[in-house]
Design a protein around this motif. Structure first.
Motif, PDB file in Angstrom:
ATOM      1  N   HIS A  52       0.719  -1.138  -0.093  1.00 21.81           N
ATOM      2  CA  HIS A  52       0.092  -0.069  -0.040  1.00 21.81           C
ATOM      3  C   HIS A  52       0.716   1.430  -0.024  1.00 21.81           C
ATOM      4  O   HIS A  52       0.214   2.269  -0.367  1.00 21.81           O
ATOM      5  CB  HIS A  52      -0.849  -0.008   1.154  1.00 21.81           C
ATOM      6  CG  HIS A  52      -1.859  -1.208   1.383  1.00 21.81           C
ATOM      7  ND1 HIS A  52      -1.632  -2.420   2.118  1.00 21.81           N
ATOM      8  CD2 HIS A  52      -3.036  -1.395   0.796  1.00 21.81           C
ATOM      9  CE1 HIS A  52      -2.528  -3.391   1.905  1.00 21.81           C
ATOM     10  NE2 HIS A  52      -3.442  -2.610   1.104  1.00 21.81           N
ATOM     11  N   PHE A  53       2.322   1.063   0.413  1.00 22.60           N
ATOM     12  CA  PHE A  53       3.118   2.288   0.399  1.00 22.60           C
ATOM     13  C   PHE A  53       4.440   1.974  -0.051  1.00 22.60           C
ATOM     14  O   PHE A  53       4.843   0.482   0.378  1.00 22.60           O
ATOM     15  CB  PHE A  53       3.025   3.307   1.516  1.00 22.60           C
ATOM     16  CG  PHE A  53       3.214   2.283   2.831  1.00 22.60           C
ATOM     17  CD1 PHE A  53       4.403   2.396   3.423  1.00 22.60           C
ATOM     18  CD2 PHE A  53       2.223   1.694   3.489  1.00 22.60           C
ATOM     19  CE1 PHE A  53       4.702   1.746   4.622  1.00 22.60           C
ATOM     20  CE2 PHE A  53       2.500   1.158   4.439  1.00 22.60           C
ATOM     21  CZ  PHE A  53       4.011   1.264   5.167  1.00 22.60           C
ATOM     22  N   ARG A  60       5.249  11.119   8.373  1.00 21.87           N
ATOM     23  CA  ARG A  60       4.258  12.155   8.711  1.00 21.87           C
ATOM     24  C   ARG A  60       2.970  12.110   7.516  1.00 21.87           C
ATOM     25  O   ARG A  60       1.899  11.766   8.158  1.00 21.87           O
ATOM     26  CB  ARG A  60       4.695  13.511   8.524  1.00 21.87           C
ATOM     27  CG  ARG A  60       3.858  14.570   9.248  1.00 21.87           C
ATOM     28  CD  ARG A  60       4.402  15.992   9.103  1.00 21.87           C
ATOM     29  NE  ARG A  60       3.374  16.700   9.896  1.00 21.87           N
ATOM     30  CZ  ARG A  60       3.755  17.268  11.022  1.00 21.87           C
ATOM     31  NH1 ARG A  60       4.651  16.970  11.575  1.00 21.87           N
ATOM     32  NH2 ARG A  60       2.734  17.876  11.813  1.00 21.87           N
ATOM     33  N   MET A  61       3.474  11.919   6.165  1.00 23.08           N
ATOM     34  CA  MET A  61       2.049  11.617   5.181  1.00 23.08           C
ATOM     35  C   MET A  61       1.602  10.075   5.767  1.00 23.08           C
ATOM     36  O   MET A  61       0.362  10.110   5.449  1.00 23.08           O
ATOM     37  CB  MET A  61       2.919  11.632   3.924  1.00 23.08           C
ATOM     38  CG  MET A  61       3.112  13.122   3.354  1.00 23.08           C
ATOM     39  SD  MET A  61       3.570  13.164   1.799  1.00 23.08           S
ATOM     40  CE  MET A  61       3.855  14.977   1.359  1.00 23.08           C
ATOM     41  N   LEU A  62       2.468   9.224   5.836  1.00 27.32           N
ATOM     42  CA  LEU A  62       1.970   8.118   6.242  1.00 27.32           C
ATOM     43  C   LEU A  62       1.004   7.874   7.223  1.00 27.32           C
ATOM     44  O   LEU A  62      -0.007   7.186   7.375  1.00 27.32           O
ATOM     45  CB  LEU A  62       2.941   7.021   6.240  1.00 27.32           C
ATOM     46  CG  LEU A  62       2.876   5.454   6.569  1.00 27.32           C
ATOM     47  CD1 LEU A  62       1.953   5.182   5.149  1.00 27.32           C
ATOM     48  CD2 LEU A  62       4.006   4.525   6.527  1.00 27.32           C
ATOM     49  N   SER A  66      -3.003   6.685   6.963  1.00 33.13           N
ATOM     50  CA  SER A  66      -3.353   5.441   7.596  1.00 33.13           C
ATOM     51  C   SER A  66      -4.673   5.713   8.403  1.00 33.13           C
ATOM     52  O   SER A  66      -5.462   5.046   8.556  1.00 33.13           O
ATOM     53  CB  SER A  66      -2.255   5.217   8.852  1.00 33.13           C
ATOM     54  OG  SER A  66      -0.803   4.951   8.138  1.00 33.13           O
ATOM     55  N   LEU A  67      -4.612   6.970   8.961  1.00 36.02           N
ATOM     56  CA  LEU A  67      -6.074   7.260   9.636  1.00 36.02           C
ATOM     57  C   LEU A  67      -7.211   7.894   8.442  1.00 36.02           C
ATOM     58  O   LEU A  67      -8.230   7.541   8.835  1.00 36.02           O
ATOM     59  CB  LEU A  67      -5.782   8.351  10.585  1.00 36.02           C
ATOM     60  CG  LEU A  67      -7.006   8.909  11.327  1.00 36.02           C
ATOM     61  CD1 LEU A  67      -7.672   7.570  12.227  1.00 36.02           C
ATOM     62  CD2 LEU A  67      -6.868   9.898  12.400  1.00 36.02           C
ATOM     63  N   ALA A  68      -6.744   8.389   7.476  1.00 31.28           N
ATOM     64  CA  ALA A  68      -7.548   9.319   6.514  1.00 31.28           C
ATOM     65  C   ALA A  68      -8.367   8.057   5.709  1.00 31.28           C
ATOM     66  O   ALA A  68      -9.527   8.098   5.539  1.00 31.28           O
ATOM     67  CB  ALA A  68      -6.799   9.831   5.553  1.00 31.28           C
ATOM     68  N   THR A 189      -1.988  12.264   0.790  1.00 32.05           N
ATOM     69  CA  THR A 189      -2.567  12.895   1.860  1.00 32.05           C
ATOM     70  C   THR A 189      -4.070  13.029   1.689  1.00 32.05           C
ATOM     71  O   THR A 189      -4.468  14.238   1.283  1.00 32.05           O
ATOM     72  CB  THR A 189      -1.916  14.277   2.295  1.00 32.05           C
ATOM     73  OG1 THR A 189      -1.973  14.961   1.201  1.00 32.05           O
ATOM     74  CG2 THR A 189      -0.825  13.924   3.138  1.00 32.05           C
ATOM     75  N   PRO A 190      -4.821  12.134   1.069  1.00 27.93           N
ATOM     76  CA  PRO A 190      -6.180  12.257   0.992  1.00 27.93           C
ATOM     77  C   PRO A 190      -7.210  12.864   2.077  1.00 27.93           C
ATOM     78  O   PRO A 190      -6.775  12.998   3.154  1.00 27.93           O
ATOM     79  CB  PRO A 190      -6.684  10.795   0.674  1.00 27.93           C
ATOM     80  CG  PRO A 190      -5.751   9.823   1.542  1.00 27.93           C
ATOM     81  CD  PRO A 190      -4.340  10.565   1.372  1.00 27.93           C
ATOM     82  N   ILE A 191      -7.974  13.432   1.582  1.00 33.31           N
ATOM     83  CA  ILE A 191      -9.001  14.183   2.539  1.00 33.31           C
ATOM     84  C   ILE A 191     -10.212  13.514   2.653  1.00 33.31           C
ATOM     85  O   ILE A 191     -10.914  13.360   1.945  1.00 33.31           O
ATOM     86  CB  ILE A 191      -9.180  15.712   2.097  1.00 33.31           C
ATOM     87  CG1 ILE A 191      -7.877  16.504   1.821  1.00 33.31           C
ATOM     88  CG2 ILE A 191     -10.197  16.350   2.858  1.00 33.31           C
ATOM     89  CD1 ILE A 191      -8.202  17.642   1.146  1.00 33.31           C
ATOM     90  N   PRO A 192     -10.528  13.130   4.171  1.00 29.29           N
ATOM     91  CA  PRO A 192     -11.727  12.070   4.365  1.00 29.29           C
ATOM     92  C   PRO A 192     -12.766  13.065   4.370  1.00 29.29           C
ATOM     93  O   PRO A 192     -12.964  14.188   4.805  1.00 29.29           O
ATOM     94  CB  PRO A 192     -11.404  11.459   5.769  1.00 29.29           C
ATOM     95  CG  PRO A 192     -10.534  12.466   6.228  1.00 29.29           C
ATOM     96  CD  PRO A 192      -9.433  12.768   5.176  1.00 29.29           C
ATOM     97  N   ARG A 193     -13.981  12.782   3.475  1.00 32.89           N
ATOM     98  CA  ARG A 193     -14.937  13.801   3.340  1.00 32.89           C
ATOM     99  C   ARG A 193     -15.948  13.498   4.506  1.00 32.89           C
ATOM    100  O   ARG A 193     -17.434  13.601   3.993  1.00 32.89           O
ATOM    101  CB  ARG A 193     -15.758  13.392   1.946  1.00 32.89           C
ATOM    102  CG  ARG A 193     -14.589  13.708   0.662  1.00 32.89           C
ATOM    103  CD  ARG A 193     -14.233  14.932   0.823  1.00 32.89           C
ATOM    104  NE  ARG A 193     -13.444  15.405  -0.503  1.00 32.89           N
ATOM    105  CZ  ARG A 193     -12.377  16.522  -0.592  1.00 32.89           C
ATOM    106  NH1 ARG A 193     -12.502  17.542   0.128  1.00 32.89           N
ATOM    107  NH2 ARG A 193     -11.854  16.406  -1.780  1.00 32.89           N
ATOM    108  N   ILE A 194     -15.611  13.714   5.490  1.00 35.51           N
ATOM    109  CA  ILE A 194     -16.400  13.635   6.778  1.00 35.51           C
ATOM    110  C   ILE A 194     -17.853  14.524   6.739  1.00 35.51           C
ATOM    111  O   ILE A 194     -18.862  14.207   7.047  1.00 35.51           O
ATOM    112  CB  ILE A 194     -15.667  13.706   8.123  1.00 35.51           C
ATOM    113  CG1 ILE A 194     -14.649  12.564   8.223  1.00 35.51           C
ATOM    114  CG2 ILE A 194     -16.470  13.712   9.242  1.00 35.51           C
ATOM    115  CD1 ILE A 194     -15.269  11.163   8.499  1.00 35.51           C
TER     116      ILE A 194
END
Length: 320
Positions: A52-53, A60-62, A66-68, A189-194
């Motif tokens: 996956h990476f 830091r990006m990882l 990981s959470l995103a 660094t994807p942005i989760p669309r919460i």
């Protein structure tokens, strides 16, 4: 450094308390209070080095990613993040790496008021597994099996730049330095669309996050709902860097690129204005890209409504 010293220094000490977590890290289990009338939404994702990476990925990006990717699952259900656990296998203890990883992790966690409540650490090949817990009012979850015939199909944000960045890393595409940097942000660094997911709770029918490519993930909605669809491929909102490439590549990467972590959702045509308003409130663009149909199968058409034949290889962990 012992396992418990590692946990205390890089994880326990880096976040504030929350009143809905009466017992967090440090016992056999954590305790999380659930508000009346709410259901828990729970999801798990694993990131494996080399799968996956890349080895040597920015720590830091990882931590962020990981959470995103887990928060993106909550977004797809319309849930509010509450807490998460972290299971981390490390080949060795490197304080600088751990400091950067936890910084990226907690920067995103604090944005969404999501608290680390436990997990595990061990020695082994680098492997990051997060389980995230969210809350949603009972009966309002955006499920994959709830699409209806004649629903509009929408996507958030833009598609394809993450796949383009990966292809450049692999030497399959050539990008300028600035274009590689811009597209790489979408990959790392994807942005989760919460906020968008929560705004869609009572106006959309079904939703999914786009992790393995739009066609593959929309296919899960259609399969679970027993329906088909037509996608208007020239309406797809491709990323700024991908837009510079030829049309065939735009089709391929926006339809089956993966790693976008945008939302794909269906909603009644009568709710178009409400969907646009939800996007404005969530500061996220939304684009109507197709229609759900009773006939099974996924049909791809161009701007003239003519069938498109596009080479699509949706991501599969055991085939790709």
């Amino acid at each position: 450094m012992s396992e418990f010293e590692l946990i205390q220094q890089f994880f326990t000490a880096r976040q504030s308390a929350a009143d809905y977590i009466p017992l967090g890290i440090g016992d056999d289990c954590a305790l999380v209070s659930v508000r009346s009338g709410m259901q828990l939404a729970i999801s798990t994702d694993m990131l494996v080095e080399g799968r996956h990476f890349f080895a040597g990925a920015n720590a830091r990006m990882l931590g962020h990613k990981s959470l995103a990717v887990n928060l993106s699952d909550l977004a797809a259900m319309g849930a509010q993040p509450r807490a998460f656990t972290l299971a981390l296998a490390l080949p060795d203890v490197q304080a600088e790496w751990l400091n950067d990883f936890s910084a990226g992790l907690f920067d995103l966690a604090e944005q969404h008021h999501c608290k680390l409540i436990g997990g595990d650490t061990t020695r082994g090949p680098l492997n990051i597994c997060i389980t995230v817990i969210g809350e949603i009012p009972a009966g309002l979850a955006l499920r994959r099996d709830a699409a209806q015939p004649d629903d509009d199909i929408w996507v958030s944000g833009t598609l394809g730049d993450a796949k383009l960045a990966l292809s450049a890393y692999l030497g399959q595409q050539i990008l300028s330095g600035p274009d590689q940097q811009q597209s790489a942000l979408r990959l790392h660094t994807p942005i989760p669309r919460i906020a968008l997911g929560q705004a869609l709770r009572e106006i959309a029918h079904a939703a999914i996050d786009i992790s393995d490519g739009l066609c593959g993930d929309l296919g899960h909605i259609l399969s679970r709902s027993g329906l088909g669809a037509t996608l208007w491929c020239d309406c797809l909102p491709v990323g700024d860097v991908l837009r510079k490439k030829d049309k065939t590549l735009q089709y391929e990467f926006s339809l089956a690129g993966g790693d976008d972590y945008e939302l794909c959702f269906t909603a009644p045509a009568a709710n178009r204005a409400a969907i646009q308003n939800a996007g404005l409130l969530a500061a996220t663009s939304v684009t109507r890209v197709g229609v759900v149909e009773s006939d099974p199968g996924l049909r791809l058409v161009d701007k003239d409504n003519l069938p498109l034949t596009v080479s699509l290889l949706p991501f599969d962990h055991f085939k790709s």
